[in-house]
Every structure is written in structure tokens, then in C-alpha cells.
Design a protein around this motif. Sequence first.
Motif, PDB file in Angstrom:
ATOM      1  N   ARG A   3      -2.967 -15.136  10.332  1.00  0.00           N
ATOM      2  CA  ARG A   3      -2.459 -13.782  10.596  1.00  0.00           C
ATOM      3  C   ARG A   3      -2.979 -12.775   9.578  1.00  0.00           C
ATOM      4  NH1 ARG A   3       3.919 -13.894  11.427  1.00  0.00           N
ATOM      5  NH2 ARG A   3       3.471 -11.656  11.331  1.00  0.00           N
ATOM      6  N   LEU A   4      -3.985 -13.157   8.799  1.00  0.00           N
ATOM      7  CA  LEU A   4      -4.536 -12.233   7.809  1.00  0.00           C
ATOM      8  C   LEU A   4      -5.101 -10.957   8.441  1.00  0.00           C
ATOM      9  CD1 LEU A   4      -4.940 -11.909   4.803  1.00  0.00           C
ATOM     10  CD2 LEU A   4      -7.111 -13.136   4.981  1.00  0.00           C
ATOM     11  N   PRO A   5      -5.811 -11.028   9.588  1.00  0.00           N
ATOM     12  CA  PRO A   5      -6.249  -9.771  10.220  1.00  0.00           C
ATOM     13  C   PRO A   5      -5.085  -8.847  10.561  1.00  0.00           C
ATOM     14  CG  PRO A   5      -7.440 -11.634  11.148  1.00  0.00           C
ATOM     15  CD  PRO A   5      -6.359 -12.208  10.286  1.00  0.00           C
ATOM     16  N   GLU A   6      -3.988  -9.432  11.017  1.00  0.00           N
ATOM     17  CA  GLU A   6      -2.814  -8.609  11.320  1.00  0.00           C
ATOM     18  C   GLU A   6      -2.283  -7.947  10.057  1.00  0.00           C
ATOM     19  OE1 GLU A   6       1.796  -9.442  12.727  1.00  0.00           O
ATOM     20  OE2 GLU A   6       0.209 -10.847  13.325  1.00  0.00           O
ATOM     21  N   LEU A   7      -2.309  -8.686   8.947  1.00  0.00           N
ATOM     22  CA  LEU A   7      -1.845  -8.130   7.676  1.00  0.00           C
ATOM     23  C   LEU A   7      -2.764  -6.996   7.221  1.00  0.00           C
ATOM     24  CD1 LEU A   7       0.482  -8.765   5.731  1.00  0.00           C
ATOM     25  CD2 LEU A   7      -1.074 -10.230   4.446  1.00  0.00           C
ATOM     26  N   VAL A   8      -4.071  -7.175   7.423  1.00  0.00           N
ATOM     27  CA  VAL A   8      -5.026  -6.118   7.071  1.00  0.00           C
ATOM     28  C   VAL A   8      -4.789  -4.871   7.911  1.00  0.00           C
ATOM     29  CG1 VAL A   8      -7.481  -5.492   7.130  1.00  0.00           C
ATOM     30  CG2 VAL A   8      -6.774  -7.738   6.249  1.00  0.00           C
ATOM     31  N   GLU A   9      -4.482  -5.081   9.176  1.00  0.00           N
ATOM     32  CA  GLU A   9      -4.209  -3.942  10.064  1.00  0.00           C
ATOM     33  C   GLU A   9      -2.942  -3.193   9.636  1.00  0.00           C
ATOM     34  OE1 GLU A   9      -3.336  -3.130  14.825  1.00  0.00           O
ATOM     35  OE2 GLU A   9      -4.069  -5.092  14.131  1.00  0.00           O
ATOM     36  N   GLN A  10      -1.908  -3.937   9.260  1.00  0.00           N
ATOM     37  CA  GLN A  10      -0.688  -3.298   8.795  1.00  0.00           C
ATOM     38  C   GLN A  10      -0.943  -2.509   7.510  1.00  0.00           C
ATOM     39  OE1 GLN A  10       2.109  -6.491   8.392  1.00  0.00           O
ATOM     40  NE2 GLN A  10       2.344  -6.782  10.605  1.00  0.00           N
ATOM     41  N   ALA A  11      -1.745  -3.076   6.601  1.00  0.00           N
ATOM     42  CA  ALA A  11      -2.062  -2.367   5.372  1.00  0.00           C
ATOM     43  C   ALA A  11      -2.856  -1.098   5.677  1.00  0.00           C
ATOM     44  CB  ALA A  11      -2.850  -3.279   4.434  1.00  0.00           C
ATOM     45  N   ALA A  12      -3.744  -1.182   6.668  1.00  0.00           N
ATOM     46  CA  ALA A  12      -4.520   0.002   7.041  1.00  0.00           C
ATOM     47  C   ALA A  12      -3.613   1.106   7.566  1.00  0.00           C
ATOM     48  CB  ALA A  12      -5.574  -0.375   8.076  1.00  0.00           C
ATOM     49  N   SER A  13      -2.573   0.719   8.314  1.00  0.00           N
ATOM     50  CA  SER A  13      -1.651   1.733   8.831  1.00  0.00           C
ATOM     51  C   SER A  13      -0.865   2.393   7.711  1.00  0.00           C
ATOM     52  CB  SER A  13      -0.689   1.086   9.831  1.00  0.00           C
ATOM     53  OG  SER A  13       0.162   0.145   9.184  1.00  0.00           O
ATOM     54  N   ALA A  14      -0.792   1.714   6.565  1.00  0.00           N
ATOM     55  CA  ALA A  14      -0.127   2.306   5.404  1.00  0.00           C
ATOM     56  C   ALA A  14      -1.115   3.053   4.510  1.00  0.00           C
ATOM     57  CB  ALA A  14       0.582   1.209   4.596  1.00  0.00           C
ATOM     58  N   GLY A  15      -2.360   3.188   4.956  1.00  0.00           N
ATOM     59  CA  GLY A  15      -3.349   3.934   4.195  1.00  0.00           C
ATOM     60  C   GLY A  15      -4.141   3.097   3.224  1.00  0.00           C
ATOM     61  N   ALA A  24       1.011  -9.202  -2.630  1.00  0.00           N
ATOM     62  CA  ALA A  24       0.021  -8.504  -3.455  1.00  0.00           C
ATOM     63  C   ALA A  24      -0.379  -7.171  -2.823  1.00  0.00           C
ATOM     64  CB  ALA A  24      -1.205  -9.401  -3.657  1.00  0.00           C
ATOM     65  N   LEU A  25      -0.616  -7.170  -1.500  1.00  0.00           N
ATOM     66  CA  LEU A  25      -0.972  -5.918  -0.827  1.00  0.00           C
ATOM     67  C   LEU A  25       0.193  -4.942  -0.828  1.00  0.00           C
ATOM     68  CD1 LEU A  25      -3.049  -7.251   2.213  1.00  0.00           C
ATOM     69  CD2 LEU A  25      -3.876  -6.358   0.015  1.00  0.00           C
ATOM     70  N   THR A  26       1.395  -5.437  -0.691  1.00  0.00           N
ATOM     71  CA  THR A  26       2.567  -4.562  -0.757  1.00  0.00           C
ATOM     72  C   THR A  26       2.650  -3.886  -2.116  1.00  0.00           C
ATOM     73  OG1 THR A  26       3.784  -5.951   0.811  1.00  0.00           O
ATOM     74  CG2 THR A  26       5.075  -4.492  -0.592  1.00  0.00           C
ATOM     75  N   ASN A  27       2.373  -4.646  -3.177  1.00  0.00           N
ATOM     76  CA  ASN A  27       2.404  -4.067  -4.521  1.00  0.00           C
ATOM     77  C   ASN A  27       1.324  -3.018  -4.703  1.00  0.00           C
ATOM     78  OD1 ASN A  27       4.596  -5.575  -5.324  1.00  0.00           O
ATOM     79  ND2 ASN A  27       3.358  -7.220  -6.211  1.00  0.00           N
ATOM     80  N   VAL A  28       0.161  -3.227  -4.077  1.00  0.00           N
ATOM     81  CA  VAL A  28      -0.897  -2.211  -4.153  1.00  0.00           C
ATOM     82  C   VAL A  28      -0.434  -0.914  -3.491  1.00  0.00           C
ATOM     83  CG1 VAL A  28      -3.259  -1.609  -3.458  1.00  0.00           C
ATOM     84  CG2 VAL A  28      -2.746  -3.932  -4.249  1.00  0.00           C
ATOM     85  N   VAL A  29       0.192  -1.058  -2.308  1.00  0.00           N
ATOM     86  CA  VAL A  29       0.680   0.133  -1.596  1.00  0.00           C
ATOM     87  C   VAL A  29       1.734   0.858  -2.415  1.00  0.00           C
ATOM     88  CG1 VAL A  29       1.941   0.906   0.450  1.00  0.00           C
ATOM     89  CG2 VAL A  29       0.125  -0.807   0.673  1.00  0.00           C
ATOM     90  N   ARG A  30       2.627   0.108  -3.050  1.00  0.00           N
ATOM     91  CA  ARG A  30       3.772   0.722  -3.727  1.00  0.00           C
ATOM     92  C   ARG A  30       3.465   1.186  -5.143  1.00  0.00           C
ATOM     93  NH1 ARG A  30       8.500  -3.504  -3.431  1.00  0.00           N
ATOM     94  NH2 ARG A  30       9.582  -1.784  -4.489  1.00  0.00           N
ATOM     95  N   HIS A  31       2.599   0.461  -5.853  1.00  0.00           N
ATOM     96  CA  HIS A  31       2.469   0.708  -7.283  1.00  0.00           C
ATOM     97  C   HIS A  31       1.084   1.139  -7.740  1.00  0.00           C
ATOM     98  CE1 HIS A  31       6.438  -1.070  -7.781  1.00  0.00           C
ATOM     99  NE2 HIS A  31       6.039  -2.122  -7.074  1.00  0.00           N
ATOM    100  N   SER A  32       0.112   1.153  -6.849  1.00  0.00           N
ATOM    101  CA  SER A  32      -1.248   1.489  -7.273  1.00  0.00           C
ATOM    102  C   SER A  32      -1.697   2.786  -6.619  1.00  0.00           C
ATOM    103  CB  SER A  32      -2.213   0.350  -6.894  1.00  0.00           C
ATOM    104  OG  SER A  32      -3.545   0.709  -7.214  1.00  0.00           O
ATOM    105  N   GLY A  33      -2.532   3.547  -7.387  1.00  0.00           N
ATOM    106  CA  GLY A  33      -3.116   4.761  -6.829  1.00  0.00           C
ATOM    107  C   GLY A  33      -4.347   4.469  -6.009  1.00  0.00           C
ATOM    108  N   SER A  34      -4.820   3.240  -6.025  1.00  0.00           N
ATOM    109  CA  SER A  34      -6.003   2.870  -5.259  1.00  0.00           C
ATOM    110  C   SER A  34      -5.666   2.748  -3.782  1.00  0.00           C
ATOM    111  CB  SER A  34      -6.562   1.543  -5.778  1.00  0.00           C
ATOM    112  OG  SER A  34      -7.622   1.095  -4.964  1.00  0.00           O
TER     113      SER A  34
END
Length: 415
Positions: A285-297, A324-334
Motif C-alpha cells: 500500500r506504499l503507492p496509496e501512502l504516497v498519494e495521501q502524502a501528495a494530497s497533503a502537499g 515518518a511521512l506524517t512527521n515530515v508533514v507536521r514538523h518539517s518545512g520541506s
Amino acid sequence: MDGQHDPGGRAPRWWRHGPAWWDRRGDEERAPRWPWRSTVLITAFVLFGSNFAAHAQAGERAALDPFARVLLFVTGAALLWRRRYPVPVVFGTAVTTLVYLGAGYPYGPVFVAVAVACFSAVVAGHRKAAWAAMGTLWAGHALVAHWLYRWLPPSGDSAASWGQELVIATWVVAIASLSELARARREQWARERAERAQAARRRADEERLRIARELHDVLAHSISVINVQAGVGLALLDTDPDQARTALTTIKDQSKEALGEVRQVLDTLRSPGDAPRAPAPGLDRLPELVEQAASAGLTVEVTGKPPRLSPGTDLAAFRIVQEALTNVVRHSGSRRAHVRLDRDGNTLLLRVDDDGPATGAEAGGSGNGLAGMRERAAALGGTIDAGPRPDGGFRVLAALPIDVKHTTHPEEDDR
């Protein structure tokens, strides 16, 4: 037959773990109950049995009189206190029995009361007192039978043979030894019960931590995506209704998926033995996770393909990437992240990088997420290394065993 015997010819379960009634001994030790029934039965047996013994030994020993019956009654009745006061009872029964024999009354079941008192004292942990009482009884009987008999009833009595003393000594040692065996078995059963209770508590703690990790990973990721999309929807509601509608659709889909996963975790709580309704997520389900991350910018680049993994490793790897991706969305400016999958022998190397900079005090998360990652990895025999990169950003590096022999959670077994 309900666990009475184990296959392979091993000892029956009650012998290894103790009979069911031993499990109640903990309460009895804190507040010992009065053993009325056994005391009444033993006292009656001693009284009636001594009458038969008196008839059989008529002319050889003194006849039973009221004093003898009082001694027999007191010896048996003293057993009523054997659980509360085992030491006084074992010495008391030994002394009354010695007085009974010293008065020349018939041999008989009076020794049964002493044996029961000795058993209770040894099982209660008063081994030295029990052995001392039994030794006193034997020494006193030898003194009476070989020296004091000249001045004690019955008149004309002669010294007992040393063979008889050997028989009595053997009887004393046998009673004390059986009591020691019962004490040892009881202590072993108590240790095994304590170990089983500790193991049950440990399993309950592990299950609680597992569910806490699952809920954290599911909710943290989904709510982060929902939060970002809600901000996008509010910002574009007036200027770009189509984009706002897309954001709301993402919120709806993400919340529906989160509710489904939370419901699966709660179903596991309600019915721990039932199979899950949906398979546990994995790296498929990694592609699905990548898609969800993309929807979060967040743009996620994936390098490498995962090997065939055991269910436990597959679930842990997915949750680690998700956190890890959730932490990037929440805590990183990248707005970019890189996921790399490699295999090193029997180890899956999983790396998640972002370019930073951190937007909060903790670039990699505030504690629970990283702790959950480490717990997942440690449960499989793997490791997690998470921290800032020398060139900026944050890195999560996981090393997980590819093959795990045993899965520990129901949703993993369904994969």
C-alpha cells in the motif's frame, strides 16, 4: 479431558500446576478459614478408633477412662487452630499424645492428629518447629518406654523393644518427609501460578502498547492529512471552489479510511480471538501512502522495491514509513521526502529523508511517534536510528528482519 493429561506422556496438569483448590490458598493464607469439617472427622476417628484399639489391647494397656477421652478430644480439637497457629498446635498435639501414651493408654489413631498437625506446620513454612515437635514426641516415647515405665501405668509393664522404637522413628520421619514433599510441591505451584500471572500481565501490557501504537499511527497520519486539506479547502473556498471540493473529498476519503482502521482495532479489543475483517496494511500500500502524502502537499520519491516480507515486518515497515511521512508533514518545512528500500542479507533497510528545515522544536516528531517506531522494530528484533542529518533535514533509518518466524498479533496473521 479438559487438560487433565498432556500428550507425550507428561505428568497430568494438576500435578504440574496444582489442583484447582490450591488456587484459593492465597485468600486462605490472608484470612485462614476454620477447618471445621476435617477437624470433626479426625476427632471422631480418633475417639472411635481408640475404643476399638482399647478392646484389642485389653490387659496390655490401661483402659480408656474419662481423662483419656478428654486427652483424645483435646488432641483432635486442637486441629481447628492448625491454620492460624500451626506451631502451638503441632507442639500441643505432640505433648497431649505423649501424656496419653505416658499414662499407659492404648496405642491407636491418636497419632493421626499429630501427623495432620505436622503436615499443616510444614506446609505453612514452620519446618523446624514441626521437626522439633515430632522429635520431642519420639524422644519422650523412648524415655517412657525404656525408663519411666517402671513408675507409670499400667502396673507390671515391661520395657518396649528397640525394634518398636525403630518403627515409631520410621513413622515419624515418614510423616515429616511427606509433609516436606507437600510443602515443596505447594511452593512450586505457587511459583508457577505467579509466573503465569506475570506472563498474562506482560501479554496484556504488550497488547495495550500495540493497540496504542496502531491508534497513534492511524490517527496521527489521517488527522495530519485532514488538517492540511481542511486548511487548503478553507483558503480556496471562495477563490477556487473546484480545488476546495477536491480537498473536501480527500478529507472524506481519509476520514472514512481512518474510521475503518480504528474500527478494526476496536474489534480486536472486543473479540481478541476473532479473525480481522480486513488484512493488515503492508508495503504493497506504499503507492496509496504516497498519494495521501501528495494530497497533503508532500512529494514523496520512492526508490527500491521491498522483498517478500513476513507479515509482522510488512506491517511494521508500513507503519514506520507512515509515521515518518506524517512527521515530515507536521514538523518539517520541506515539501519533499525520499523513501529508500534496500535489502542487506536477511535485513530490510528502510530510510526516509526530508530536506528540512524543522518548523517546530522536534523535526522528527514529539516523542510518541518515534517511540512507537522503536517499539515496533524492537518487537521484531530490529532497530531504528532517527535524527537530524548533517546537511540538514531529518532521517529515519530502520533495519528490520525480513523473516520473522512467529507473528504476535491477529491482524498480522490474516495477511
